[in-house]
Write a protein that holds these residues in place. Structure first.
Motif, PDB file in Angstrom:
ATOM      1  N   ARG A  36       0.849  -1.192   0.000  1.00 37.81           N
ATOM      2  CA  ARG A  36       0.000   0.000   0.000  1.00 37.81           C
ATOM      3  C   ARG A  36       0.881   1.236   0.000  1.00 37.81           C
ATOM      4  N   ILE A  37       0.543   2.171  -0.835  1.00 38.74           N
ATOM      5  CA  ILE A  37       1.225   3.462  -0.862  1.00 38.74           C
ATOM      6  C   ILE A  37       0.163   4.532  -0.691  1.00 38.74           C
ATOM      7  N   GLU A  38       0.384   5.436   0.221  1.00 40.04           N
ATOM      8  CA  GLU A  38      -0.528   6.562   0.404  1.00 40.04           C
ATOM      9  C   GLU A  38       0.138   7.804  -0.141  1.00 40.04           C
ATOM     10  N   ASN A  39      -0.365   8.272  -1.240  1.00 37.13           N
ATOM     11  CA  ASN A  39       0.139   9.489  -1.848  1.00 37.13           C
ATOM     12  C   ASN A  39      -0.816  10.609  -1.450  1.00 37.13           C
ATOM     13  N   LEU A  40      -0.552  11.200  -0.298  1.00 33.20           N
ATOM     14  CA  LEU A  40      -1.462  12.194   0.246  1.00 33.20           C
ATOM     15  C   LEU A  40      -1.377  13.535  -0.478  1.00 33.20           C
ATOM     16  N   LYS A  41      -0.223  13.800  -1.024  1.00 30.82           N
ATOM     17  CA  LYS A  41      -0.016  15.072  -1.711  1.00 30.82           C
ATOM     18  C   LYS A  41       1.097  14.856  -2.732  1.00 30.82           C
ATOM     19  N   PRO A  42       0.916  15.307  -3.970  1.00 29.03           N
ATOM     20  CA  PRO A  42       1.971  15.075  -4.956  1.00 29.03           C
ATOM     21  C   PRO A  42       3.250  15.826  -4.590  1.00 29.03           C
ATOM     22  N   ILE A  43       4.369  15.231  -4.946  1.00 30.41           N
ATOM     23  CA  ILE A  43       5.649  15.904  -4.756  1.00 30.41           C
ATOM     24  C   ILE A  43       5.881  16.743  -6.005  1.00 30.41           C
ATOM     25  N   ILE A  44       5.863  18.040  -5.831  1.00 30.63           N
ATOM     26  CA  ILE A  44       6.052  18.972  -6.937  1.00 30.63           C
ATOM     27  C   ILE A  44       7.526  19.317  -7.031  1.00 30.63           C
ATOM     28  N   LEU A  45       8.065  19.230  -8.230  1.00 30.61           N
ATOM     29  CA  LEU A  45       9.474  19.519  -8.448  1.00 30.61           C
ATOM     30  C   LEU A  45       9.628  20.867  -9.144  1.00 30.61           C
ATOM     31  N   HIS A  46      10.470  21.688  -8.563  1.00 34.61           N
ATOM     32  CA  HIS A  46      10.773  22.980  -9.158  1.00 34.61           C
ATOM     33  C   HIS A  46      12.240  22.993  -9.562  1.00 34.61           C
ATOM     34  N   ASP A  47      12.551  23.663 -10.632  1.00 33.84           N
ATOM     35  CA  ASP A  47      13.942  23.759 -11.078  1.00 33.84           C
ATOM     36  C   ASP A  47      14.814  24.340  -9.980  1.00 33.84           C
ATOM     37  N   GLU A  48      15.995  23.762  -9.832  1.00 34.61           N
ATOM     38  CA  GLU A  48      17.014  24.264  -8.903  1.00 34.61           C
ATOM     39  C   GLU A  48      16.600  24.203  -7.430  1.00 34.61           C
ATOM     40  N   THR A  49      15.593  23.418  -7.101  1.00 34.92           N
ATOM     41  CA  THR A  49      15.153  23.288  -5.717  1.00 34.92           C
ATOM     42  C   THR A  49      15.338  21.840  -5.278  1.00 34.92           C
ATOM     43  N   GLU A  50      15.993  21.649  -4.132  1.00 35.33           N
ATOM     44  CA  GLU A  50      16.158  20.302  -3.602  1.00 35.33           C
ATOM     45  C   GLU A  50      14.970  19.957  -2.718  1.00 35.33           C
ATOM     46  N   ARG A  51      14.609  18.678  -2.703  1.00 37.39           N
ATOM     47  CA  ARG A  51      13.524  18.190  -1.857  1.00 37.39           C
ATOM     48  C   ARG A  51      14.073  17.112  -0.944  1.00 37.39           C
ATOM     49  N   GLU A  52      13.646  17.114   0.292  1.00 37.71           N
ATOM     50  CA  GLU A  52      13.999  16.049   1.231  1.00 37.71           C
ATOM     51  C   GLU A  52      12.739  15.259   1.518  1.00 37.71           C
ATOM     52  N   LEU A  53      12.833  13.938   1.397  1.00 39.63           N
ATOM     53  CA  LEU A  53      11.670  13.072   1.577  1.00 39.63           C
ATOM     54  C   LEU A  53      11.888  12.122   2.733  1.00 39.63           C
ATOM     55  N   GLN A  54      10.795  11.734   3.356  1.00 34.99           N
ATOM     56  CA  GLN A  54      10.838  10.761   4.440  1.00 34.99           C
ATOM     57  C   GLN A  54       9.988   9.567   4.026  1.00 34.99           C
ATOM     58  N   VAL A  55      10.548   8.388   4.169  1.00 35.12           N
ATOM     59  CA  VAL A  55       9.829   7.154   3.851  1.00 35.12           C
ATOM     60  C   VAL A  55       9.585   6.413   5.156  1.00 35.12           C
ATOM     61  N   THR A  56       8.336   6.034   5.410  1.00 33.98           N
ATOM     62  CA  THR A  56       7.972   5.292   6.593  1.00 33.98           C
ATOM     63  C   THR A  56       7.557   3.890   6.184  1.00 33.98           C
ATOM     64  N   LEU A  57       8.180   2.885   6.785  1.00 36.08           N
ATOM     65  CA  LEU A  57       7.845   1.503   6.479  1.00 36.08           C
ATOM     66  C   LEU A  57       7.142   0.868   7.663  1.00 36.08           C
ATOM     67  N   ILE A  58       6.128   0.069   7.376  1.00 37.16           N
ATOM     68  CA  ILE A  58       5.435  -0.687   8.411  1.00 37.16           C
ATOM     69  C   ILE A  58       5.526  -2.151   8.020  1.00 37.16           C
ATOM     70  N   GLU A  59       6.192  -2.939   8.853  1.00 31.78           N
ATOM     71  CA  GLU A  59       6.346  -4.363   8.577  1.00 31.78           C
ATOM     72  C   GLU A  59       5.019  -5.049   8.837  1.00 31.78           C
ATOM     73  N   ASP A  60       4.564  -5.836   7.871  1.00 27.43           N
ATOM     74  CA  ASP A  60       3.266  -6.475   7.980  1.00 27.43           C
ATOM     75  C   ASP A  60       3.329  -7.814   7.265  1.00 27.43           C
ATOM     76  N   GLY A  61       2.415  -8.699   7.603  1.00 26.36           N
ATOM     77  CA  GLY A  61       2.312  -9.967   6.880  1.00 26.36           C
ATOM     78  C   GLY A  61       3.175 -11.062   7.495  1.00 26.36           C
ATOM     79  N   GLU A  62       3.380 -12.110   6.714  1.00 27.00           N
ATOM     80  CA  GLU A  62       4.120 -13.276   7.180  1.00 27.00           C
ATOM     81  C   GLU A  62       5.549 -12.889   7.543  1.00 27.00           C
TER      82      GLU A  62
END
Length: 69
Positions: A40-66
């Motif tokens: 499952r991926i929740e894309n709550l808000k699109p990541i908008i890319l602007h020229d010459e601008t750096e973006r920092e992203l955070q990825v959260t993982l939830i271990e599930d299943g077998e």
């Protein structure tokens, strides 16, 4: 150039496949060289890319299943 097809009203956005790649890379970083699946991926808000601008992203993982602890 690969963002040419990923523009909304002229603004570049991160394609959905990039979210999957980020999740798999984060999983490999944590769990090592084991088979991984993205359930499952929740894309709550699109990541908008602007020229010459750096973006920092955070990825959260939830271990599930077998084998989850």
């Amino acid at each position: 150039p690969w963002l040419g097809d990923h523009r909304v009203q002229g603004v570049a956005i991160v394609p959905a496949t990039a979210y999957i790649e980020m999740a798999l890379a984060a999983g490999a970083e944590i769990f090592g060289d084991v088979p991984l699946a993205v359930a499952r991926i929740e894309n709550l808000k699109p990541i908008i890319l602007h020229d010459e601008t750096e973006r920092e992203l955070q990825v959260t993982l939830i271990e599930d299943g077998e084998g989850a602890s």
